[in-house]
Design an enzyme around this catalytic site. Structure first.
Site, mmCIF file in Angstrom:
data_model
loop_
_atom_site.group_PDB
_atom_site.id
_atom_site.type_symbol
_atom_site.label_atom_id
_atom_site.label_comp_id
_atom_site.label_asym_id
_atom_site.label_seq_id
_atom_site.Cartn_x
_atom_site.Cartn_y
_atom_site.Cartn_z
ATOM 1 N N CYS A 1 -15.629 11.482 17.182
ATOM 2 C CA CYS A 1 -16.751 10.557 17.045
ATOM 3 C C CYS A 1 -17.214 10.093 18.433
ATOM 4 O O CYS A 1 -17.795 10.868 19.180
ATOM 5 C CB CYS A 1 -16.369 9.393 16.124
ATOM 6 S SG CYS A 1 -17.804 8.484 15.489
ATOM 7 N N TYR B 1 -8.953 -5.395 15.468
ATOM 8 C CA TYR B 1 -7.769 -6.172 15.831
ATOM 9 C C TYR B 1 -7.320 -7.058 14.672
ATOM 10 O O TYR B 1 -6.151 -7.397 14.549
ATOM 11 C CB TYR B 1 -8.055 -7.047 17.052
ATOM 12 C CG TYR B 1 -8.148 -6.279 18.348
ATOM 13 C CD1 TYR B 1 -7.066 -5.550 18.836
ATOM 14 C CD2 TYR B 1 -9.318 -6.279 19.093
ATOM 15 C CE1 TYR B 1 -7.154 -4.842 20.019
ATOM 16 C CE2 TYR B 1 -9.413 -5.577 20.284
ATOM 17 C CZ TYR B 1 -8.325 -4.863 20.742
ATOM 18 O OH TYR B 1 -8.407 -4.160 21.915
ATOM 19 N N HIS C 1 -14.831 12.469 11.289
ATOM 20 C CA HIS C 1 -13.476 11.913 11.355
ATOM 21 C C HIS C 1 -12.516 12.791 10.546
ATOM 22 O O HIS C 1 -12.229 12.503 9.383
ATOM 23 C CB HIS C 1 -13.459 10.478 10.824
ATOM 24 C CG HIS C 1 -14.104 9.496 11.733
ATOM 25 N ND1 HIS C 1 -13.408 8.815 12.707
ATOM 26 C CD2 HIS C 1 -15.397 9.089 11.831
ATOM 27 C CE1 HIS C 1 -14.236 8.028 13.372
ATOM 28 N NE2 HIS C 1 -15.452 8.177 12.863
ATOM 29 N N ILE D 1 -4.910 -19.019 -1.960
ATOM 30 C CA ILE D 1 -5.958 -19.495 -2.862
ATOM 31 C C ILE D 1 -6.980 -18.394 -3.156
ATOM 32 O O ILE D 1 -7.554 -18.331 -4.247
ATOM 33 C CB ILE D 1 -6.645 -20.757 -2.276
ATOM 34 C CG1 ILE D 1 -7.521 -21.424 -3.338
ATOM 35 C CG2 ILE D 1 -7.449 -20.427 -1.015
ATOM 36 C CD1 ILE D 1 -8.031 -22.790 -2.919
ATOM 37 N N GLY E 1 0.813 -1.211 0.000
ATOM 38 C CA GLY E 1 0.000 0.000 0.000
ATOM 39 C C GLY E 1 0.844 1.258 0.000
ATOM 40 O O GLY E 1 0.568 2.208 -0.742
ATOM 41 N N GLU F 1 -9.439 12.934 10.614
ATOM 42 C CA GLU F 1 -8.197 12.236 10.255
ATOM 43 C C GLU F 1 -8.227 11.694 8.832
ATOM 44 O O GLU F 1 -7.167 11.445 8.237
ATOM 45 C CB GLU F 1 -7.916 11.095 11.242
ATOM 46 C CG GLU F 1 -8.882 9.921 11.197
ATOM 47 C CD GLU F 1 -10.069 10.044 12.130
ATOM 48 O OE1 GLU F 1 -10.643 9.010 12.512
ATOM 49 O OE2 GLU F 1 -10.442 11.197 12.467
#
Length: 539
Positions: free
Chosen positions: A380, A55, A505, A150, A19, A507
């Site tokens: 939030c 998580y 948000h 797969i 990424g 951010e």
């Protein structure tokens, strides 16, 4: 074909940084005056990451048009100026849903529905749709997962077919890990060789091999990889581990001259690359000699470093214009010494989240910051914690709560938004960009320097409209509302150094080259508080 495509795959191990690599390539190509679009293909069967455990998956990044996506799209945004939308992401879950819906509607005319051609055709449609919508010169497609999984096979087969149809317009980059064995004091290329063999067995021969490694690869090692992986030696590039910041990645790739190679391969003429402004930003970000500021993060998912990825990055972005060096201190809301840890910080940020666990700890953190005049930023759920704490201790409503935490509370100062009581959880929240009207004379107004902004949202609950008048009577300032229904978007605590909560948000909009104004003002307030404490101690 009116656009060129770069396909990025990964091998040997996961978490290679595909990424970041894709985002860095986008920055380099944009500096060549090319329009870039980006697409992330995720092999998991979830329709989107919106209901996935942080998580397991990390942060859910939200686009302007309200799509819940992989955190890699956050990297794309922070490094480049690409426009991200529902066309910038697709999962196996979405692909199979589309195929099965078409089958139920009779669109396949009774054919036996198979992975090839029906699923692969749908993947190709996704690639083409992204290009049709964004109209780029170059489309960068990152394929999630690792070669050999797969789940990735239908995507790789679709890429193979797409490359066969457009051989002059496509390019494949394979990113691998080249380990260093300390005992033998040797760099091992065999895992890379096997990964490329796997990729070639599927029908994709990489044009570029990008080797992630702890230390620089020698010419001899690159020559060996070139020989056994059937690519020219000048097509083997090295991405060594970054020591200071992820934002060094474009500088590293530029030093390798990878963008020149890609452009020549795709038929473009490279121009001289000037990254001096980016270099200056990175140097400022990494300057440890600046004023030291400690920010406590009181969050639920702090054990997973990617759960609040955009929040962390936004704080670091803001440290550049605030001219300070940040130390982020993770603080578990359930900690017995929560308040002691907060007392050693210069500011507190309470990020978003869901569920009852850690709620009371966030309330305690909000009260501590309010009563001790410590800069505090609630996002939030964090904003809702600020409001509930204020209702309990200033309005004298000790049982005040959010209906998310206690549906039976006698004082639901935070309630579920109208129409949000659906049993279907995926994609049903208030998502995407909405306008916010800023109150003049507020902290928010001082930060934004405008009276109307657009911010991205991801929530089901809001400050209860029936309590707003009482909250304002007791001093709480409603500093921002959505003109579409007057929903409370920003609250500020009066007579305080800097205490502000937002329902959205911020951010998701911050970049290193353009930090979000609310984060900048929060860090500036924390820096001023840090200096004030230091001056007091030296008296």
């Amino acid at each position: 074909m009116s656009f060129k495509s770069i396909f990025l795959t990964g091998g040997v191990v996961s978490s290679l940084g595909k990424g970041l690599t894709a985002a860095s390539l986008a920055l380099l190509l944009e500096r060549q005056d090319l329009k870039v679009a980006m697409l992330k293909l995720d092999p998991y069967l979830n329709v989107d990451p919106g209901t996935m455990n942080p998580y397991e998956h990390g942060e859910v990044y939200v686009t302007d048009d309200g799509v819940e996506t992989d955190l890699d799209l956050g990297h794309y945004h922070r490094f480049s100026s690409v426009q991200l939308s529902k066309y910038s992401t697709a999962t196996s879950g979405q692909i199979y849903t589309k195929v099965l819906t078409k089958e139920r509607n009779g669109e396949f005319l009774g054919s036996t529905v198979q992975v090839i051609p029906h699923v692969t055709n749908e993947i190709i449609n996704v690639i083409q749709s992204c290009a049709d919508h964004h109209k780029p010169d170059i489309l960068i497609v990152e394929i999630g997962g690792t070669i050999g999984d797969i789940e990735s096979l239908p995507f790789l087969e679709a890429v193979r077919q797409f490359r066969c149809e457009h051989p002059q317009d496509c390019l494949s980059i394979h990113m691998t890990y080249v380990p260093y064995l300390r005992a033998a004091k040797e760099i091992k290329t065999k895992p890379t060789q096997h990964s490329v063999q796997n990729l070639r067995s599927i029908g994709i021969s990489p044009d570029v091999i990008l080797c992630r490694s702890e230390a620089p690869l020698s010419t001899e090692v690159k020559r060996k990889i070139s020989l056994f992986c059937n690519v020219p030696e000048h097509a083997v590039f090295n991405a060594i581990d970054l020591e200071r910041s992820i934002y060094e990645m474009p500088l590293l790739l530029a030093k390798e001259n990878i963008s020149d190679f890609l452009l020549n391969k795709l038929g473009f003429s490279p121009k001289p690359l000037d990254l001096s402004d980016w270099q200056d930003l990175v140097e400022a970000l990494c300057d440890k000699e600046r004023q030291h500021v400690r920010i406590g993060l009181v969050g639920k998912y702090l054990e997973h470093k990617d759960a609040y990825k955009s929040v962390f990055e936004s704080l670091f972005h803001a440290s550049v214009p605030a001219n300070c060096s940040l130390e982020l201190v993770p603080i578990a809301p359930e900690s017995e010494d929560l308040l002691e840890q907060l007392s050693q910080c210069d500011g507190c940020l309470i990020p978003g989240g869901f569920g009852t666990r850690s709620w009371e700890g966030k309330i305690s953190a909000a009260r501590y910051c309010r009563e001790r005049n410590i800069p505090c930023f609630g996002i939030c759920l964090g904003m809702q914690a600020l409001v509930v704490e204020y209702a309990r201790n200033v309005l004298d409503k000790p049982l005040a709560n959010s209906m998310e935490i206690n549906p039976e509370t006698p004082d639901p100062v935070v309630c579920m938004m109208e129409g949000q009581d659906s049993v279907v959880k995926g994609g049903t929240m208030r998502l995407g960009a909405y306008p916010c009207r800023i109150a003049p004379g507020s902290l928010a107004s001082a930060a934004y320097k405008t009276d109307l902004v657009q911010e991205r949202h991801r929530h089901r609950y809001e400050v209860n409209p029936s309590y707003i008048e009482r909250l304002e009577e007791h001093g709480l300032k409603i500093a921002g509302v959505c003109p579409l229904g007057e929903l409370c978007e920003i609250v500020e605590i009066p007579n305080h150094r800097w205490m502000l909560g937002v329902q959205f948000h911020p951010e998701f909009l911050s970049k290193l080259a353009k930090p979000h104004p609310l984060f900048i003002e929060f860090i500036r307030a924390a820096k001023a508080y840090s200096l004030e404490k230091a001056n007091h101690e030296h008296r």
